[in-house]
Design a protein around this motif. Sequence first.
Motif, PDB file in Angstrom:
ATOM      1  N   VAL A   1      10.649   2.177  -1.961  1.00  0.00           N
ATOM      2  CA  VAL A   1      10.485   3.502  -1.119  1.00  0.00           C
ATOM      3  C   VAL A   1      10.295   4.101  -1.738  1.00  0.00           C
ATOM      4  O   VAL A   1       9.376   4.227  -3.244  1.00  0.00           O
ATOM      5  CB  VAL A   1      12.065   4.024  -2.685  1.00  0.00           C
ATOM      6  N   PRO A   2       9.167   5.362  -1.192  1.00  0.00           N
ATOM      7  CA  PRO A   2       8.526   6.097  -1.954  1.00  0.00           C
ATOM      8  C   PRO A   2       8.118   7.478  -2.312  1.00  0.00           C
ATOM      9  O   PRO A   2       9.749   7.638  -2.226  1.00  0.00           O
ATOM     10  CB  PRO A   2       7.319   7.111  -0.033  1.00  0.00           C
ATOM     11  N   ASP A   3       7.279   7.200  -3.418  1.00  0.00           N
ATOM     12  CA  ASP A   3       7.259   8.111  -4.284  1.00  0.00           C
ATOM     13  C   ASP A   3       7.221   9.426  -3.842  1.00  0.00           C
ATOM     14  O   ASP A   3       6.677   9.949  -2.811  1.00  0.00           O
ATOM     15  CB  ASP A   3       6.504   8.252  -5.772  1.00  0.00           C
ATOM     16  N   ARG A   4       8.422  10.655  -4.229  1.00  0.00           N
ATOM     17  CA  ARG A   4       8.424  12.313  -3.460  1.00  0.00           C
ATOM     18  C   ARG A   4       6.635  12.868  -4.328  1.00  0.00           C
ATOM     19  O   ARG A   4       6.675  13.515  -4.042  1.00  0.00           O
ATOM     20  CB  ARG A   4       9.137  13.309  -3.385  1.00  0.00           C
ATOM     21  N   GLY A   5       6.617  12.654  -5.444  1.00  0.00           N
ATOM     22  CA  GLY A   5       4.901  13.330  -6.016  1.00  0.00           C
ATOM     23  C   GLY A   5       3.788  13.785  -5.141  1.00  0.00           C
ATOM     24  O   GLY A   5       3.836  12.626  -4.050  1.00  0.00           O
ATOM     25  N   PRO A   6       3.217  13.435  -5.769  1.00  0.00           N
ATOM     26  CA  PRO A   6       1.895  13.832  -4.974  1.00  0.00           C
ATOM     27  C   PRO A   6       1.252  12.472  -5.725  1.00  0.00           C
ATOM     28  O   PRO A   6       0.091  12.938  -4.771  1.00  0.00           O
ATOM     29  CB  PRO A   6       0.716  15.214  -5.982  1.00  0.00           C
ATOM     30  N   GLY A   7       1.418  12.054  -6.084  1.00  0.00           N
ATOM     31  CA  GLY A   7       0.762  11.005  -6.199  1.00  0.00           C
ATOM     32  C   GLY A   7       0.509   9.685  -5.650  1.00  0.00           C
ATOM     33  O   GLY A   7      -0.373   9.627  -5.256  1.00  0.00           O
ATOM     34  N   GLY A   8       1.970   9.170  -4.935  1.00  0.00           N
ATOM     35  CA  GLY A   8       2.036   8.538  -3.631  1.00  0.00           C
ATOM     36  C   GLY A   8       2.117   7.674  -3.870  1.00  0.00           C
ATOM     37  O   GLY A   8       1.290   6.587  -3.054  1.00  0.00           O
ATOM     38  N   ALA A   9       2.857   6.869  -4.704  1.00  0.00           N
ATOM     39  CA  ALA A   9       3.069   6.125  -5.126  1.00  0.00           C
ATOM     40  C   ALA A   9       4.539   5.869  -4.560  1.00  0.00           C
ATOM     41  O   ALA A   9       5.053   6.145  -3.877  1.00  0.00           O
ATOM     42  CB  ALA A   9       3.331   5.630  -7.030  1.00  0.00           C
ATOM     43  N   LEU A  10       4.049   4.043  -4.603  1.00  0.00           N
ATOM     44  CA  LEU A  10       5.575   2.975  -4.485  1.00  0.00           C
ATOM     45  C   LEU A  10       6.815   2.432  -5.527  1.00  0.00           C
ATOM     46  O   LEU A  10       6.292   2.539  -6.291  1.00  0.00           O
ATOM     47  CB  LEU A  10       5.415   2.345  -3.238  1.00  0.00           C
ATOM     48  N   THR A  11       7.894   2.440  -4.757  1.00  0.00           N
ATOM     49  CA  THR A  11       8.622   1.390  -5.769  1.00  0.00           C
ATOM     50  C   THR A  11       8.828   0.719  -4.732  1.00  0.00           C
ATOM     51  O   THR A  11       9.649   1.212  -3.768  1.00  0.00           O
ATOM     52  CB  THR A  11       9.656   2.868  -6.179  1.00  0.00           C
ATOM     53  N   VAL A  12       9.064  -0.671  -5.412  1.00  0.00           N
ATOM     54  CA  VAL A  12       9.450  -1.515  -5.116  1.00  0.00           C
ATOM     55  C   VAL A  12      10.454  -2.488  -5.856  1.00  0.00           C
ATOM     56  O   VAL A  12      10.329  -2.594  -7.316  1.00  0.00           O
ATOM     57  CB  VAL A  12       8.128  -2.286  -5.168  1.00  0.00           C
ATOM     58  N   ALA A  13      11.623  -3.065  -5.012  1.00  0.00           N
ATOM     59  CA  ALA A  13      12.847  -3.156  -5.840  1.00  0.00           C
ATOM     60  C   ALA A  13      13.559  -5.128  -5.640  1.00  0.00           C
ATOM     61  O   ALA A  13      13.199  -4.520  -3.790  1.00  0.00           O
ATOM     62  CB  ALA A  13      13.729  -2.420  -5.719  1.00  0.00           C
ATOM     63  N   ALA A  14      13.099  -5.535  -5.706  1.00  0.00           N
ATOM     64  CA  ALA A  14      13.667  -7.165  -5.581  1.00  0.00           C
ATOM     65  C   ALA A  14      15.348  -6.672  -6.011  1.00  0.00           C
ATOM     66  O   ALA A  14      15.791  -7.213  -6.915  1.00  0.00           O
ATOM     67  CB  ALA A  14      12.964  -8.142  -6.555  1.00  0.00           C
ATOM     68  N   VAL A  15      16.557  -7.225  -4.609  1.00  0.00           N
ATOM     69  CA  VAL A  15      17.773  -7.351  -4.461  1.00  0.00           C
ATOM     70  C   VAL A  15      17.608  -8.687  -4.537  1.00  0.00           C
ATOM     71  O   VAL A  15      17.653  -9.369  -4.129  1.00  0.00           O
ATOM     72  CB  VAL A  15      18.196  -6.405  -3.744  1.00  0.00           C
ATOM     73  N   ASN A  16      18.672  -8.769  -5.396  1.00  0.00           N
ATOM     74  CA  ASN A  16      19.519 -10.070  -5.748  1.00  0.00           C
ATOM     75  C   ASN A  16      20.733  -9.910  -4.520  1.00  0.00           C
ATOM     76  O   ASN A  16      21.665  -9.441  -4.174  1.00  0.00           O
ATOM     77  CB  ASN A  16      20.466 -10.724  -6.575  1.00  0.00           C
ATOM     78  N   LEU A  17      20.807 -11.070  -2.702  1.00  0.00           N
ATOM     79  CA  LEU A  17      21.321 -10.941  -2.187  1.00  0.00           C
ATOM     80  C   LEU A  17      22.269 -11.450  -2.142  1.00  0.00           C
ATOM     81  O   LEU A  17      23.591 -11.466  -1.226  1.00  0.00           O
ATOM     82  CB  LEU A  17      20.938 -11.544  -0.844  1.00  0.00           C
TER      83      LEU A  17
ATOM     84  N   MET B   1       0.260  -1.021   0.146  1.00  0.00           N
ATOM     85  CA  MET B   1      -0.058  -0.192   0.236  1.00  0.00           C
ATOM     86  C   MET B   1       1.003   1.060   0.452  1.00  0.00           C
ATOM     87  O   MET B   1       1.663   1.501   0.845  1.00  0.00           O
ATOM     88  CB  MET B   1      -1.150  -0.151   1.196  1.00  0.00           C
ATOM     89  N   ALA B   2       0.560   2.061  -0.970  1.00  0.00           N
ATOM     90  CA  ALA B   2       1.845   3.236  -1.219  1.00  0.00           C
ATOM     91  C   ALA B   2       1.484   4.047  -0.107  1.00  0.00           C
ATOM     92  O   ALA B   2       2.228   5.186   0.291  1.00  0.00           O
ATOM     93  CB  ALA B   2       1.676   4.125  -2.699  1.00  0.00           C
ATOM     94  N   ALA B   3       0.236   4.341   0.287  1.00  0.00           N
ATOM     95  CA  ALA B   3      -0.306   5.654   1.418  1.00  0.00           C
ATOM     96  C   ALA B   3       0.048   4.868   2.407  1.00  0.00           C
ATOM     97  O   ALA B   3      -0.032   4.373   3.216  1.00  0.00           O
ATOM     98  CB  ALA B   3      -1.688   5.702   0.996  1.00  0.00           C
ATOM     99  N   PRO B   4       1.040   6.550   2.979  1.00  0.00           N
ATOM    100  CA  PRO B   4       1.412   5.998   4.629  1.00  0.00           C
ATOM    101  C   PRO B   4      -0.079   6.548   5.235  1.00  0.00           C
ATOM    102  O   PRO B   4      -0.799   7.436   4.850  1.00  0.00           O
ATOM    103  CB  PRO B   4       2.350   6.598   4.604  1.00  0.00           C
ATOM    104  N   GLN B   5       0.700   6.258   6.451  1.00  0.00           N
ATOM    105  CA  GLN B   5      -0.370   6.222   7.587  1.00  0.00           C
ATOM    106  C   GLN B   5      -0.445   7.785   8.514  1.00  0.00           C
ATOM    107  O   GLN B   5       0.751   7.583   7.839  1.00  0.00           O
ATOM    108  CB  GLN B   5       0.108   5.502   8.640  1.00  0.00           C
ATOM    109  N   GLU B   6      -1.856   7.983   8.323  1.00  0.00           N
ATOM    110  CA  GLU B   6      -1.658   9.435   8.534  1.00  0.00           C
ATOM    111  C   GLU B   6      -1.711   9.681   9.617  1.00  0.00           C
ATOM    112  O   GLU B   6      -1.192   9.646  10.721  1.00  0.00           O
ATOM    113  CB  GLU B   6      -3.673   9.470   8.785  1.00  0.00           C
TER     114      GLU B   6
END
Length: 762
Positions: A133-149, A103-108
Amino acid sequence: MYFGYREAREHISRLQAAQAMAAAREIEQYLKTLTAGIADAAKLPWGQEPFGLQARRQEFQRLMVLHPAILELQSVDRTGREQLFVSRSQPDRLFSQQQTAFMAAPQEGRPASVGFGQPFFRGASEPTMLLTVPDRGPGGALTVAAVNLRFLTDVSGGLDGIGDGRVFVIDAANRLIAHPVATHVSRSLDMTDFPPVRLLRDRAGATRDASGALDAEDLGGAAVIASAARVEMTDWLVVVEVPRAVALAPAMSTLQRTLLLMSLGLALALFASLRLAARMATPIVKLRQAASRIAQGDLGSRLQVQSGDEIEMLAQDFNVMAAELQASYAGLETKVEDRTRALSRANEQLGEQAGELARLNTQLIANMEELRLRTEEAERANAAKTRFLAAASHDLRQPMHTVGLLTGVLRLRLDRPELAGLADKVLASVAVMEGLFSSLLDISKLDAGVIRPELQNIPLRPMLERVETAYGPQAREAGLALRVRPCDAVVRTDALMLERVLGNLVSNAIRYTTRGGVLLGCRRRGQALAIQVFDTGIGIAAEHQEQVFEEFYRVGDGRAARAEGLGLGLSIVKRSAAMLGHGLRMRSTPARGSMFEICVPLVSLHSSMALANAAAPVGGHDLHGVFVLVIDDHPHNREALGDVFGQWNAQALCSASADEALAQLSQHLRTPDLIVADYQLANGQDGLGAIEQVRAAVEECVPAILLTGTLDSVDPALLRATQAIVAMSKPTDAGRLLRGVDEVIRRATDPVVEPPAAAGSP
């Protein structure tokens, strides 16, 4: 050698801690670089022209080129639906609108922040972590990265100075996520019991703090020295392990060289000692041979040594000693002859004295045998007396119990004053006879060793209230004031024996006091509590104060008109206090009064049991409407109890056993309000069993009174385990029985359950 080894271990500890912290910093720096790259891309105004999905797709591809560890990138809107998906191994997806777990929207009221997911395995062998990582724009989107450990192995493996050591990484759940041996990672091993992991996990709140070097075993079972450091961003642990043989090789080489040098030094010392011993041994052997000749009696033997050192001086001293010994031996022979003649004369005198002593010893043995026979005869007579009094307790108490009850019934039925006065005198005589009889039986039980104290933590307030209830009427009848100071202390004692002691002291004070009153109170004495009884009686002179505690000793004059008794009360008090281990003392002034004090161990100053207000006793002698069940195998006692309760307007059902009582109860529709049972019943039954049998039949915990010839025959632990039962000693009169009925009814209506206690006089 020891300190060199310790210094080597400390050096290894510092080195490995530095290596572990360096690896942790490298991993943390890589994560920061990776997070910063994704965060920089998230700062762009995505969703606005010209920053559409195609532009973001190109940005995602650029990030995957810059950071080879990124396997997939995903953009999720505030509702958790996928907007863009870019992968190295799967086709890209645009506007798929698939629902995700993010869920991209943070808690109030809380700002969005970077999140690190729990590592997992893709394809059962590839450790992966999700980075949000949350986006800084007005849309409130979220970037999810799958990182190979697997990058963890590359980052930590690039450290210098580790040599033959290994670096591996453990996640926050103590699972292995990076290791130079890939097969260990695919097994997803749990490293909770690995000593460096357990030590560092125990340091709550530590950041980037490395554990000391610890001895452990690696995943292959080989001995290693390991250290660990924490990755602050993800709570991972970086562990550096080096084979113990490799790590300690310099120290072991130093130890080996030291041992070699020590061995050479010992060999040289041994060779020098042998040469020195050979040089010194020859004169010493000569000295030993000369000493042996002197020991065999050759006092003229002399030693010839010319070594020019201390051995020669020792040989000269030895020759002087041999000469003096020879002269002394010659004079000693003369003295021995003189002493031998004197000893012969002394031996003759000793023989004469031995004969006289044998004669006296024979006479002493005869006297001792006669004394033993007389002592055994006296002990048998005393034991027979004691056993008789103890065994006759029940049989002698029964008729006295019946007389007391019937006299009470007779007193209640007499209306004419002159007859009532005569009955009062009979009651008084019976009471005196009961007191004398109880004192005699108490003394007999103490002599026979029947009474065994059972020490427990006892609240004192209920005991003081029972003493006041039992002896208040006696004091008022004598025209005296009995005052009892309440005390909330808890003491360590036997409740029954202490209550008897206090009862005897209060009764004795009332008996020898003609005016004024009696005071019962407590006073703290360090870790003990002094229970004191004051009276304003006739007092005791100093020359009699030691004798008052003896049997059958009474102090008094014509003014003590009420002092009937055998003089056993204070003797019982003294013996009981000695059995309990409590201190007893007295202070008295003739014509002014006395003070008796018994010191008991103090547990606490405040009782741990709640004391509820006692319920009001039944008024007067009226028990109207009370249904009483009497169980007693003695017909006279049974009839007397029935008459007493009938006189008090109660309905009494009398039976000789529990079976007979149950048979009679089956003809009644009402449950008994009170059970009065004798302790010793016929056919091996007892009153406690009868009470429980009736309670089980009516399915109610009916209040009960247990009448017994001696309270010592009832197990105190059994009384404590049985609810709502008051034990009363026989013989008892109608007045004490009524007070016992009041007490058991009060306990039945009292919401607080108090420990069972004996009613009646001590």
